[in-house]
Design a protein around this motif. Structure first.
Motif, PDB file in Angstrom:
ATOM      1  N   UNK A  53       8.619 -12.259  -8.437  1.00  8.64           N
ATOM      2  CA  UNK A  53       8.257 -11.045  -7.712  1.00  8.64           C
ATOM      3  C   UNK A  53       7.145 -10.264  -8.415  1.00  8.64           C
ATOM      4  N   UNK A  54       6.534 -10.853  -9.426  1.00 13.07           N
ATOM      5  CA  UNK A  54       5.422 -10.183 -10.091  1.00 13.07           C
ATOM      6  C   UNK A  54       4.198 -10.148  -9.192  1.00 13.07           C
ATOM      7  N   UNK A  55       4.037 -11.193  -8.370  1.00 10.42           N
ATOM      8  CA  UNK A  55       2.905 -11.276  -7.449  1.00 10.42           C
ATOM      9  C   UNK A  55       3.425 -11.556  -6.038  1.00 10.42           C
ATOM     10  N   UNK A  56       2.714 -11.114  -5.029  1.00  9.16           N
ATOM     11  CA  UNK A  56       1.469 -10.355  -5.113  1.00  9.16           C
ATOM     12  C   UNK A  56       1.725  -8.916  -5.564  1.00  9.16           C
ATOM     13  N   UNK A  57       0.710  -8.313  -6.157  1.00  7.41           N
ATOM     14  CA  UNK A  57       0.793  -6.896  -6.489  1.00  7.41           C
ATOM     15  C   UNK A  57       0.181  -6.103  -5.340  1.00  7.41           C
ATOM     16  N   UNK A  58       0.912  -5.108  -4.868  1.00  9.07           N
ATOM     17  CA  UNK A  58       0.466  -4.251  -3.776  1.00  9.07           C
ATOM     18  C   UNK A  58       0.117  -2.877  -4.333  1.00  9.07           C
ATOM     19  N   UNK A  59      -1.005  -2.326  -3.926  1.00  2.72           N
ATOM     20  CA  UNK A  59      -1.405  -1.025  -4.460  1.00  2.72           C
ATOM     21  C   UNK A  59      -0.431   0.065  -4.004  1.00  2.72           C
ATOM     22  N   UNK A  60      -0.408   1.144  -4.765  1.00  2.00           N
ATOM     23  CA  UNK A  60       0.535   2.238  -4.489  1.00  2.00           C
ATOM     24  C   UNK A  60      -0.152   3.596  -4.490  1.00  2.00           C
ATOM     25  N   UNK A  61      -1.444   3.617  -4.206  1.00  2.67           N
ATOM     26  CA  UNK A  61      -2.170   4.884  -4.211  1.00  2.67           C
ATOM     27  C   UNK A  61      -2.077   5.622  -2.887  1.00  2.67           C
ATOM     28  N   UNK A  62      -1.766   4.910  -1.792  1.00  4.36           N
ATOM     29  CA  UNK A  62      -1.686   5.523  -0.467  1.00  4.36           C
ATOM     30  C   UNK A  62      -0.274   6.058  -0.232  1.00  4.36           C
ATOM     31  N   UNK A  63      -0.096   7.378  -0.094  1.00  2.58           N
ATOM     32  CA  UNK A  63       1.251   7.941   0.026  1.00  2.58           C
ATOM     33  C   UNK A  63       1.968   7.553   1.311  1.00  2.58           C
ATOM     34  N   UNK A  64       1.233   7.363   2.411  1.00  2.00           N
ATOM     35  CA  UNK A  64       1.882   6.954   3.648  1.00  2.00           C
ATOM     36  C   UNK A  64       2.486   5.565   3.528  1.00  2.00           C
ATOM     37  N   UNK A  65       1.746   4.643   2.928  1.00  2.00           N
ATOM     38  CA  UNK A  65       2.233   3.286   2.704  1.00  2.00           C
ATOM     39  C   UNK A  65       3.414   3.284   1.746  1.00  2.00           C
ATOM     40  N   UNK A  66       3.320   4.023   0.659  1.00  2.00           N
ATOM     41  CA  UNK A  66       4.400   4.034  -0.330  1.00  2.00           C
ATOM     42  C   UNK A  66       5.672   4.609   0.276  1.00  2.00           C
ATOM     43  N   UNK A  67       5.530   5.666   1.065  1.00  2.00           N
ATOM     44  CA  UNK A  67       6.706   6.257   1.712  1.00  2.00           C
ATOM     45  C   UNK A  67       7.383   5.232   2.621  1.00  2.00           C
TER      46      UNK A  67
END
Length: 500
Positions: free
Chosen positions: A206-220
């Motif tokens: 589960x190390x990859x793929x890495x998904x970015x976490x800068x977008x608050x809507x996506x992270x929520x």
């Protein structure tokens, strides 16, 4: 010197009356007594929601948009000050990406306080004699908001930032920053984390793929709806907004000999989801105890409305830096069409660190649409890096479905909730009917493309801060200041049923 008036109509809130006026003698907003229409009892769902009933969004007099509009009576009584009384912050269903009952009642109340009224409440308190309630006001501008104001004022991005700084300081704001330095940190830490994950992925599936976490809507959405199948893939580097909160409430507070709770920190950004991001309980300024890194978030449209309603004579002012006696020069951005460009920066770093390849030009290949693109690196005829950028939730949902089925071929995906990226955030460039102003967005894209770019590694400010603030990049200190974690539990609803 420039007089700001009400001539600009685009971007104005539909709930605002022409009766509102700025009074230059008292430097206050005046608004006739008014009762905002109460939401009806009839509930309706966001078009993306699969639940039978949405417990947080109710139908209003606007036939197309339902809103989250929780109000605190105590707060309502407290805030009858000299400055104007705008409507409570509302998140329209067409704007809301954090749907499917992921807001608690308490969060609804707190979101309703994320607006200009809370900002003016602090300005009012600063004018009163009780100095114990005075706060130092700091406003941080997101780079993706600046092209919006540049287009509105017919200025360059740098001149627009100075116009905003002058306006805010004329209201009583003490410091105005740009969040580029925080994005530098976020990108640099994302680069290091990807290399680490790539080297470990054979041991940790589960190390990859890495998904970015800068977008608050996506992270929520990932946290509250998708849960444990997806959250381990999220990059742990904090977003630029979160890091800026730590910089202001810790490093800058120390520089100014202030306690963190004496600073009221406001973010101006392109989307509504940043208001939700400011409510994250785990995001405090490092070294600031329980003080929130960000106290209030205003969208670009909300700030423009304040400027439209003002008759203040404003003199442009330099944008500040986190360092004493230094001001910002020319505004610069990171390489990325409508965002901070995580993909291109992480790709170049990984190519160099993992395969010794110097990549000058990153070539994107469009897939199904312009908001779903991929980049690859080949070595000896073999693809060794495969990256993608997915903007808009239709593309995001396709990425999620493939990831859950084990058929996602990418090592890294930059995920952004808004089609077109942050520049197209729903908190700016809206026509009076609430839809995107396509002509304005096209103009903003051209303006943003002309802003000079620089890699985060080239930032002298960041190098200084790694030494002075993070004790020479001390691992525990860096982890606390620049990284976060994500809960693994999502909602019971199967995200596979959601149709974006």
């Amino acid at each position: 010197m420039t007089r700001l008036r009400t001539a600009m109509a685009a971007g104005r809130s539909s709930v605002t009356s022409a009766e509102e006026r700025w009074h230059p003698d008292t430097r206050a907003w005046a608004l006739p007594s008014r009762q905002w229409p109460a939401p009806r009892d009839l509930q309706m769902k966001c078009e993306h929601c699969t639940r039978k009933e949405c417990s947080k969004k109710t139908k209003t007099d606007d036939p197309e948009n339902a809103v989250v509009a929780a109000t605190s009576p105590a707060r309502e009584k407290e805030e009858k000050g000299e400055f104007h009384k705008l409507a409570d912050a509302k998140i329209f269903l067409s704007d809301c990406l954090a749907c499917d009952s992921c807001m608690t009642a308490e969060e609804g109340v707190r979101v309703s306080q994320q607006n200009a009224k809370d900002f003016f409440r602090v300005l009012n308190l600063n004018k009163k004699c009780d100095t114990s309630k005075h706060r130092v006001l700091a406003v941080s501008l997101c780079p993706q908001s600046l092209p919006y104001f540049a287009a509105k004022f017919n200025l360059s991005v740098t001149d627009a930032s100075r116009r905003l700084s002058g306006f805010l300081k004329s209201l009583g704001v003490h410091y105005v920053f740009v969040t580029t330095v925080a994005a530098d940190f976020s990108i640099l830490e994302s680069q290091k984390e990807f290399v680490r994950r790539y080297q470990q992925h054979s041991e940790d599936e589960r190390a990859l793929p890495m998904l970015t976490s800068a977008c608050p809507g996506w992270v929520r959405y990932a946290e509250r709806v998708l849960g444990s199948p997806i959250t381990p893939h999220l990059c742990t580097a904090k977003s630029p907004q979160q890091i800026m909160g730590s910089l202001v409430k810790d490093y800058f507070a120390r520089q100014q000999n202030l306690s963190p709770d004496k600073i009221f920190h406001v973010i101006v950004g392109p989307c509504y989801d940043r208001k939700l991001e400011a409510l994250r309980e785990d995001v405090h300024g490092v070294g600031s105890g329980t003080a929130q890194g960000v106290d209030c978030v205003l969208t670009s449209g909300e700030l423009l409305h304040m400027m439209e309603q003002s008759d203040l004579t404003v003199k442009d002012a330099a944008v500040d830096t986190l360092f004493r006696d230094l001001t910002e020069g020319e505004v610069q951005r990171h390489e990325g069409a409508g965002s901070d460009g995580y993909l291109v920066h992480v790709f170049r770093h990984a190519a160099k660190e993992l395969f010794g390849e110097d990549v000058e030009k990153v070539t994107y290949r469009a897939l199904r649409n312009k908001d779903l693109q991929e980049v690859t690196l080949e070595k000896d005829g073999e693809v060794v890096l495969r990256f993608a950028a997915a903007c808009g939730f239709r593309n995001v949902q396709n990425v999620v479905l493939k990831l859950k089925k084990g058929r996602l071929p990418y090592h890294f995906v930059e995920v952004l909730a808004c089609p077109g990226g942050c520049l197209h955030g729903r908190g700016q460039a809206r026509a009076e009917d609430g839809h995107a102003d396509k002509a304005l967005l096209q103009q903003m894209e051209g303006i943003y493309a002309e802003v000079p770019t620089r890699p985060p590694e080239a930032s002298a400010q960041v190098r200084t801060l790694y030494q002075e603030w993070l004790h020479g990049a001390d691992p525990p200190r860096v982890q606390e200041a620049l990284h976060t974690s994500f809960p693994s539990a999502g909602l019971a609803t199967s995200s596979l049923d959601i149709k974006w």
